[in-house]
Structure formats: C-alpha cells, structure tokens
Scaffold this motif. Sequence first.
Motif, mmCIF file in Angstrom:
data_model
loop_
_atom_site.group_PDB
_atom_site.id
_atom_site.type_symbol
_atom_site.label_atom_id
_atom_site.label_comp_id
_atom_site.label_asym_id
_atom_site.label_seq_id
_atom_site.Cartn_x
_atom_site.Cartn_y
_atom_site.Cartn_z
ATOM 1 N N ALA A 61 0.756 -1.100 -0.147
ATOM 2 C CA ALA A 61 0.015 -0.064 -0.139
ATOM 3 C C ALA A 61 0.851 1.239 -0.149
ATOM 4 N N GLY A 62 1.934 1.235 -0.788
ATOM 5 C CA GLY A 62 2.992 2.300 -0.836
ATOM 6 C C GLY A 62 4.030 2.426 0.286
ATOM 7 N N PHE A 63 3.782 1.654 1.321
ATOM 8 C CA PHE A 63 4.647 1.536 2.289
ATOM 9 C C PHE A 63 5.875 0.582 2.288
ATOM 10 N N ASP A 64 7.122 1.247 2.536
ATOM 11 C CA ASP A 64 8.315 0.026 2.367
ATOM 12 C C ASP A 64 8.204 -0.457 3.576
ATOM 13 N N VAL A 65 8.684 -1.740 3.175
ATOM 14 C CA VAL A 65 8.665 -2.932 4.128
ATOM 15 C C VAL A 65 9.933 -2.786 5.401
ATOM 16 N N VAL A 66 11.099 -2.211 5.063
ATOM 17 C CA VAL A 66 11.865 -1.966 5.853
ATOM 18 C C VAL A 66 11.782 -0.453 6.619
ATOM 19 N N ALA A 67 11.769 0.410 5.896
ATOM 20 C CA ALA A 67 11.622 1.935 6.306
ATOM 21 C C ALA A 67 10.215 2.201 7.174
ATOM 22 N N GLN A 68 9.321 1.646 6.639
ATOM 23 C CA GLN A 68 8.136 1.837 7.340
ATOM 24 C C GLN A 68 7.359 0.633 7.639
ATOM 25 N N SER A 69 7.955 -0.223 8.420
ATOM 26 C CA SER A 69 7.635 -1.488 8.774
ATOM 27 C C SER A 69 6.226 -1.561 9.619
ATOM 28 N N LEU A 70 6.273 -0.552 10.374
ATOM 29 C CA LEU A 70 4.974 -0.574 11.432
ATOM 30 C C LEU A 70 3.812 -0.082 10.483
ATOM 31 N N ASP A 71 3.798 0.507 9.498
ATOM 32 C CA ASP A 71 2.812 0.903 8.555
ATOM 33 C C ASP A 71 2.501 -0.308 7.879
ATOM 34 N N VAL A 72 3.401 -0.928 7.544
ATOM 35 C CA VAL A 72 3.294 -2.447 6.660
ATOM 36 C C VAL A 72 2.340 -3.349 7.596
ATOM 37 N N ARG A 73 3.049 -3.133 8.773
ATOM 38 C CA ARG A 73 2.292 -4.480 9.683
ATOM 39 C C ARG A 73 0.748 -4.114 10.167
ATOM 40 N N ARG A 74 0.486 -3.010 10.058
ATOM 41 C CA ARG A 74 -0.827 -2.501 10.463
ATOM 42 C C ARG A 74 -1.813 -2.842 9.102
ATOM 43 N N ARG A 75 -1.316 -3.075 7.880
ATOM 44 C CA ARG A 75 -1.960 -3.452 6.771
ATOM 45 C C ARG A 75 -2.030 -4.712 6.337
ATOM 46 N N VAL A 76 -1.368 -5.564 6.892
ATOM 47 C CA VAL A 76 -1.101 -6.786 6.503
ATOM 48 C C VAL A 76 -1.802 -7.848 7.313
ATOM 49 N N GLY A 77 -2.416 -8.799 7.186
ATOM 50 C CA GLY A 77 -2.820 -9.952 7.945
ATOM 51 C C GLY A 77 -1.989 -11.169 7.404
ATOM 52 N N TYR A 78 -1.569 -11.880 8.300
ATOM 53 C CA TYR A 78 -0.442 -13.044 8.043
ATOM 54 C C TYR A 78 -0.896 -14.187 8.624
ATOM 55 N N MET A 79 -1.170 -15.327 7.918
ATOM 56 C CA MET A 79 -1.489 -16.596 8.618
ATOM 57 C C MET A 79 -0.075 -17.585 8.270
ATOM 58 N N PRO A 80 0.845 -17.903 9.197
ATOM 59 C CA PRO A 80 1.900 -18.528 8.618
ATOM 60 C C PRO A 80 1.254 -20.080 8.583
ATOM 61 N N GLU A 81 2.254 -20.979 8.199
ATOM 62 C CA GLU A 81 1.804 -22.425 7.862
ATOM 63 C C GLU A 81 1.417 -23.105 9.196
ATOM 64 N N THR A 82 2.092 -22.794 10.207
ATOM 65 C CA THR A 82 1.899 -23.184 11.638
ATOM 66 C C THR A 82 1.343 -21.969 12.373
ATOM 67 N N VAL A 83 -0.204 -22.300 12.630
ATOM 68 C CA VAL A 83 -0.743 -21.008 13.008
ATOM 69 C C VAL A 83 -0.393 -20.977 14.761
ATOM 70 N N PRO A 84 0.063 -20.003 15.479
ATOM 71 C CA PRO A 84 0.384 -19.955 16.840
ATOM 72 C C PRO A 84 -0.776 -19.845 17.736
ATOM 73 N N LEU A 85 -1.325 -20.972 17.797
ATOM 74 C CA LEU A 85 -2.551 -20.885 18.729
ATOM 75 C C LEU A 85 -2.721 -21.339 20.008
ATOM 76 N N TYR A 86 -3.327 -21.197 21.174
ATOM 77 C CA TYR A 86 -3.366 -21.458 22.332
ATOM 78 C C TYR A 86 -4.559 -22.388 22.642
ATOM 79 N N PRO A 87 -4.107 -23.874 22.766
ATOM 80 C CA PRO A 87 -5.403 -24.702 22.987
ATOM 81 C C PRO A 87 -6.218 -24.570 24.285
ATOM 82 N N GLU A 88 -5.713 -23.713 25.260
ATOM 83 C CA GLU A 88 -6.556 -23.775 26.549
ATOM 84 C C GLU A 88 -7.448 -22.568 26.629
ATOM 85 N N MET A 89 -7.310 -21.792 25.187
ATOM 86 C CA MET A 89 -8.281 -20.427 25.238
ATOM 87 C C MET A 89 -9.371 -20.919 24.331
#
Length: 312
Positions: A61-89
């Motif tokens: 969305a026009g934000f550099d992944v290095v210089a503006q990493s926080l802006d990038v993270r606000r605009r990206v949803g990420y699901m890794p191959e192994t999702v970090p879930l908490y089974p007791e929740m």
Amino acid sequence: MIQVESLTKLYGSHVAIQDVSFKAKKGEILGLLGPNGAGKTTTMRILTAYMPPTEGSASIAGFDVVAQSLDVRRRVGYMPETVPLYPEMSVVEYLAYMGALRRVEDIDERIETVVEEVGLVERSQSFIGNLSKGLRQRVGLAQALLHEPDVLILDEPTIGLDPAQIIEVRKLIQELGRKRTVVLSTHILPEAQQVCDRVLILNKGRIVAKGTPADLQKQLEGVDRFVVQAGCKSSKLLKLFKDIPGVSEVQKGLQEGMIEVSSEGGQDLRPLFARRVVEAGIDLLEIRSTGLDLEKIFVKLTKDDIQTGEEQ
C-alpha cells in the motif's frame, strides 16, 4: 497494493531468493507456487516485515517494508504455515488477546464480524484444543483479519486438512479475496489452479514463470487447444475443421461427436468454430478451451530450469 522489485535474500552464502519482482492489486489472489525450498516462505516473511531483504525493495500500500515496517504491519494480515494458537483458550478469548496485542478498536464488534466471516459463530466459545484442524485454520484466518488488513498473506493454508476441509478453506479464501489483496503460498498445484487469479512459479529462489494458468499454457505450448462437441459423428466434424486457417491439428476426442483442435497461439478461434458448425446445420453442444493443467506446466518449467542450471 503490493510491489516487489528485484528482491534478493541471502542466508550467509545460501541464496534463498534472487531478483524476484512482481505486483499484486486489490481484489486479486496471487499464488506463490513452487516446491519446498523454492523461496516462497522467505518472500512472505519479507512482505510481512518479519525480516529485511538483502537487496531490492518491497512495498505494501505504498509503504516500504523496511523503512516503514510498522505501517506495513498495520495493513497486513498473516497466517503462517503453523498458526500460533493457544489450545487452552476459547476462540473468543484468543481473538480478544490477539486484538489487544494489535490495539484493535471496538474489539468485541470486530470479533463478532470475523467470527461470522470465517464461519465460526457456532464454535466461538469452544476451546481451541477441541477444534478440528480445519476449524483451527479458520481461527488462524480470523486473527489475520481482526485489524481489517488491506493485504492477506497465507502460507500453505490448507496443509494437513482433509479433502472436505480443503474445499471449505479454498471457498473462504476466494470470498476474502474479493475485498483485499491475497498472496497465497502453496505447493499443491490444483489449489493454485482453482483459487488464484495469477500464479508465480518459483524454483531455486527465482521466478521461472508468471501469469494466469491460461497464460502459462500459451507460454509453454505456443498453441491453444479446444474441445468441440456437436450433434453429429466425429468424422463429420474432422472434415469440417481440417481446412480452417490457423488450425494446426484436428483429432478425434474421447467420445463420438467430439474433436480436439489445436491452433496457433495468440488468437481465439472459438467464434469461427461456432459459426462453422452452425452454418453446417449441426447442433453445437460445447466449445471449451483446454490444454496442459498447472501440474504439467509446473513440472516442465522447473525441470527445464534445473537442466539449464546444470548446463551452466
């Protein structure tokens, strides 16, 4: 929405990806296709601002992944191959926790929305440890959607699921892709063919081909293939099609009244085929484009790339 230019990542002397460039727009599902170790996960980690590239640039969305990493993270949803879930929740507790980490406003309302979006309303109070693998994948998708991201990045989202669960998750991804950009990593070839609008085929860290599945067929073969079915014997259709300009081959199909036609790439001859059949007074039943499936394309492209590298 996503722009990547000459992206390269080195781990010591090992080249994970090299000179990777592509774009993806809103409403598009882009598939990163390749064998294990091809560089798919490395590319995704750079796009999520998890780690920087060695060379090149990437923006969300026009934000550099290095210089503006926080802006990038606000605009990206990420699901890794192994999702970090908490089974007791419970599902709701986990999403509330993830929402607090992301400082999501109106978190209760957002939880209600994403739970409905991923089809978890009836299991929202269940403990995550009691859910099936398919439902846990949906929880992973829900956490990736909590902050209403513009871009959704999914790393092998259907791995380990049974056939019924795979179909459900694929349909869900297609629905999610209507409103945002989706980048989907997979080594499951039918998945890319069924879900993605475009695919990038990676091999040994390099893009060896990109385009729609239909584009890749044309690039690989140089010809278009069609199946024509009509209400007459195949022999009559063979005579009808043998002298059409641009047609390189005509042969009988799998059943009576069907033929397979090969034509020079770059032109759509279906309207001409239809007129030829109708003007002959024959009932036209079907004309459809066919060709190599993505699995055969992938095997050939990666095989050629490997052979080329060995020759060098």
